[in-house]
Design a protein around this motif. Structure first.
Motif, PDB file in Angstrom:
ATOM      1  N   GLY A 354      -0.461  -6.971  56.398  1.00  0.00           N
ATOM      2  CA  GLY A 354      -0.408  -8.388  56.035  1.00  0.00           C
ATOM      3  C   GLY A 354       0.838  -9.027  56.610  1.00  0.00           C
ATOM      4  N   SER A 355       0.814 -10.340  56.879  1.00  0.00           N
ATOM      5  CA  SER A 355      -0.244 -11.233  56.433  1.00  0.00           C
ATOM      6  C   SER A 355      -1.178 -11.621  57.580  1.00  0.00           C
ATOM      7  N   GLY A 356      -2.318 -12.221  57.188  1.00  0.00           N
ATOM      8  CA  GLY A 356      -3.357 -12.477  58.165  1.00  0.00           C
ATOM      9  C   GLY A 356      -2.999 -13.455  59.253  1.00  0.00           C
ATOM     10  N   MET A 357      -2.064 -14.385  58.968  1.00  0.00           N
ATOM     11  CA  MET A 357      -1.635 -15.355  59.974  1.00  0.00           C
ATOM     12  C   MET A 357      -0.244 -15.039  60.509  1.00  0.00           C
ATOM     13  N   CYS A 358       0.261 -13.858  60.179  1.00  0.00           N
ATOM     14  CA  CYS A 358       1.557 -13.362  60.680  1.00  0.00           C
ATOM     15  C   CYS A 358       2.735 -14.186  60.193  1.00  0.00           C
ATOM     16  N   HIS A 359       2.574 -14.981  59.133  1.00  0.00           N
ATOM     17  CA  HIS A 359       3.692 -15.814  58.691  1.00  0.00           C
ATOM     18  C   HIS A 359       4.558 -15.120  57.648  1.00  0.00           C
ATOM     19  N   GLY A 360       4.253 -13.873  57.327  1.00  0.00           N
ATOM     20  CA  GLY A 360       5.063 -13.106  56.389  1.00  0.00           C
ATOM     21  C   GLY A 360       4.543 -11.680  56.354  1.00  0.00           C
ATOM     22  N   GLY A 361       5.063 -10.896  55.422  1.00  0.00           N
ATOM     23  CA  GLY A 361       4.544  -9.552  55.228  1.00  0.00           C
ATOM     24  C   GLY A 361       5.021  -8.547  56.261  1.00  0.00           C
ATOM     25  N   ARG A 362       4.466  -7.345  56.151  1.00  0.00           N
ATOM     26  CA  ARG A 362       4.922  -6.230  56.978  1.00  0.00           C
ATOM     27  C   ARG A 362       4.494  -6.339  58.429  1.00  0.00           C
ATOM     28  N   ILE A 363       3.471  -7.145  58.715  1.00  0.00           N
ATOM     29  CA  ILE A 363       3.022  -7.255  60.100  1.00  0.00           C
ATOM     30  C   ILE A 363       4.143  -7.756  61.000  1.00  0.00           C
ATOM     31  N   ARG A 364       5.053  -8.563  60.470  1.00  0.00           N
ATOM     32  CA  ARG A 364       6.128  -9.109  61.301  1.00  0.00           C
ATOM     33  C   ARG A 364       7.050  -7.997  61.794  1.00  0.00           C
ATOM     34  N   ILE A 402      11.286 -13.323  65.736  1.00  0.00           N
ATOM     35  CA  ILE A 402      10.807 -12.599  64.567  1.00  0.00           C
ATOM     36  C   ILE A 402      11.973 -11.897  63.901  1.00  0.00           C
ATOM     37  N   LEU A 403      12.194 -12.188  62.637  1.00  0.00           N
ATOM     38  CA  LEU A 403      13.250 -11.531  61.857  1.00  0.00           C
ATOM     39  C   LEU A 403      14.592 -11.604  62.575  1.00  0.00           C
ATOM     40  N   GLY A 404      14.886 -12.754  63.139  1.00  0.00           N
ATOM     41  CA  GLY A 404      16.173 -12.998  63.774  1.00  0.00           C
ATOM     42  C   GLY A 404      16.292 -12.534  65.211  1.00  0.00           C
ATOM     43  N   SER A 405      15.239 -11.924  65.755  1.00  0.00           N
ATOM     44  CA  SER A 405      15.287 -11.424  67.135  1.00  0.00           C
ATOM     45  C   SER A 405      14.269 -12.147  67.998  1.00  0.00           C
ATOM     46  N   GLU A 406      14.672 -12.441  69.239  1.00  0.00           N
ATOM     47  CA  GLU A 406      13.742 -13.038  70.188  1.00  0.00           C
ATOM     48  C   GLU A 406      12.984 -11.923  70.896  1.00  0.00           C
ATOM     49  N   ILE A 407      11.656 -11.975  70.790  1.00  0.00           N
ATOM     50  CA  ILE A 407      10.807 -10.897  71.302  1.00  0.00           C
ATOM     51  C   ILE A 407       9.918 -11.427  72.418  1.00  0.00           C
ATOM     52  N   ALA A 408       9.912 -10.731  73.544  1.00  0.00           N
ATOM     53  CA  ALA A 408       9.000 -11.065  74.633  1.00  0.00           C
ATOM     54  C   ALA A 408       7.596 -10.579  74.258  1.00  0.00           C
ATOM     55  N   VAL A 409       6.607 -11.427  74.494  1.00  0.00           N
ATOM     56  CA  VAL A 409       5.230 -11.070  74.163  1.00  0.00           C
ATOM     57  C   VAL A 409       4.565 -10.482  75.404  1.00  0.00           C
ATOM     58  N   LYS A 410       4.472  -9.158  75.431  1.00  0.00           N
ATOM     59  CA  LYS A 410       3.835  -8.465  76.559  1.00  0.00           C
ATOM     60  C   LYS A 410       2.578  -7.711  76.133  1.00  0.00           C
TER      61      LYS A 410
END
Length: 478
Positions: A354-364, A402-410
């Motif tokens: 979770g969560s389904g829209m990635c706005h919280g939860g462990r998925i982040r 995400i969680l304070g870090s800038e992540i490249a989406v690859k």
């Protein structure tokens, strides 16, 4: 004369809330939280002050003391998530729902309270550094306990007089466990008017829930329109795409991440993965449900298999009381330590979180550790509201914070439309078409503008039936 005021889900998908006044009596139909864009106090949304429940403000646009009864169609937070605030602000009357919704709410609302408390904690750290006054969470776990003490569960098809001259009945909506179509009758000196609220109508392709109940008569119909502008692709095509994405991930050695709603979507995914497992078509050997809430909800689903449809006799025979009977390689991670350990898995796992829209939860956390890997496969299996991280990823953003870090989406991103728990356009029209003889006044809610406009056009073309699109705060008489 009875009036209805649209306080939420008017030209937007979330934040369902409608105030019904019948003489001196007042009923709150839904008390939902706004999720995604402009959701005050929710991570992943723009913060915006407001005095409406739809924007998750701390003040309701009505006098809480004047509410005599509350009716909730189902447990999703965009329909029920502000109930703890209602109790916090003094509401002490009954809250009516199905028995299964009553069973789901403790887990869902305690989780929501925890997130509210964490949001306030993080915000107050920022405010302390800036020398600003601290804020309080919208509600906490004590407020949830107050709310839960007011809940009254009803069986499907049970009719009850909830206030003098006002009767209520819940019919199956087929969306998630406990989801209901709401029927309300208002009797006044022999004159009876009937309001039907569709709630969220289920997708007839969904594997577990029964189809929505057929209703033929109403004077006023409030109808959801989340997918009013399109049909879902055939389930078999979606399953082929799902299987191909899983195969591609296995061949590349990467992980599969699936952000999933804890209620409904997670259980449907377990079912589909079990089908692949029994057919010998699942290459992965490790499947994790990394969501304490989804774990608890799955246990409640296990207790209510009698409400599942009968489309798959093999599933019903194997799945008698435990999901792991159906899918032996399934593991539920309950502790934070177990969840963190999953981030050390470089490949070969399916992680549903979770969560389904990635706005919280462990998925982040899993996105932070996997999005930058080219062999990661992110499967989006549900609706992503505007303003959410999930929507950004679907729209092709190249970098995310995400969680304070800038992540490249690859990572490879797969969007699968056929798993939706909502009815598509044709299904919505078919369901409402059973009322075309009574031709009730029709109002479209719970949809983005383009979805509502498309469905409005189809109602004219199909039935010569005018569908209105209400605005926030609009009042109608019926």
């Amino acid at each position: 004369m009875t009036t209805l005021t649209f306080l939420g889900a008017a030209q937007r998908v979330t934040g369902s809330c409608y105030l019904i006044r019948n003489g001196q009596q007042q009923i709150l139909l839904e008390c939902g939280m706004l999720q995604g864009e402009n959701s005050n106090g929710k991570r992943g949304g723009k913060r915006k002050k407001s005095n409406t429940t739809g924007n998750n403000g701390s003040h309701f646009p009505f006098e809480v003391a004047d509410i005599d009864a509350v009716v909730i169609s189902h447990a999703h937070l965009d329909h029920s998530g502000m109930l703890p605030l209602l109790a916090k602000q003094g509401y002490q009357g009954p809250i009516y729902m199905t028995r299964q919704t009553q069973a789901l709410l403790p887990t869902m609302h305690k989780d929501a309270a925890f997130l509210q408390e964490k949001d306030a904690e993080w915000e107050n750290k920022r405010r302390a550094r800036a020398g600003k006054k601290a804020v309080e969470p919208l509600f906490n776990t004590a407020d949830v306990e107050l709310e839960l003490g007011l809940c009254q569960g009803m069986a499907y098809g049970e009719e009850a007089e909830i206030l003098p001259g006002i009767r209520l009945c819940f019919r199956e909506a087929g969306h998630i466990l406990g989801s209901a179509i709401v029927e309300l009758w208002f009797d006044d000196k022999g004159d009876t008017r009937k309001l039907v609220f569709s709630g969220d109508l289920g997708n007839s392709q969904a594997p577990l829930m029964r189809d929505p109940a057929i209703i033929t008569e109403a004077d006023l119909l409030l109808m959801e329109s989340t997918y009013g502008n399109r049909d879902h692709q055939p389930l078999e095509q979606t399953l082929d795409e799902f299987r191909a994405a899983l195969d591609e991930a296995a061949d590349s050695g990467g992980n599969v991440l699936i952000p999933s709603f804890a209620v409904g979507r997670t259980q449907d995914l377990i079912y589909h993965l079990g089908q692949l497992y029994h057919a010998g078509q699942l290459k992965q050997n490790n499947i994790y449900i990394d969501s304490p809430m989804a774990t608890s909800i799955s246990e409640i689903y296990e207790q209510n298999t009698r409400l599942f449809n009968k489309d798959d006799p093999e599933f019903r025979q194997i799945m008698t009381h435990d999901w792991q009977q159906w899918l032996p390689i399934l593991r539920f991670t309950r502790s934070v330590e177990e969840s963190m350990a999953l981030n050390k898995i470089a490949g070969g796992a399916i992680i549903i979180a979770g969560s389904g829209m990635c706005h919280g939860g462990r998925i982040r956390h899993h996105l932070k550790y996997n999005l930058w890997r080219k062999n990661t496969h992110l499967i989006i299996a549900g609706f992503q509201a505007r303003g959410t991280l999930g929507r950004l990823l679907v729209d092709g953003v190249k970098k995310v914070k995400i969680l304070g870090s800038e992540i490249a989406v690859k990572a490879q991103i797969h969007t699968l439309g056929g798993f939706s728990a909502h009815a598509g356009q044709s299904q919505l029209l078919e369901w409402a078409g059973h009322m075309r003889k009574s031709m009730p006044r029709l109002y479209l809610v719970h949809g983005e503008s383009e979805s509502m406009l498309a469905l409005q056009k189809r109602f004219i073309e199909e039935f010569n039936w005018d569908a209105s699109i209400p605005t926030l705060g609009e009042i109608i008489h019926f």
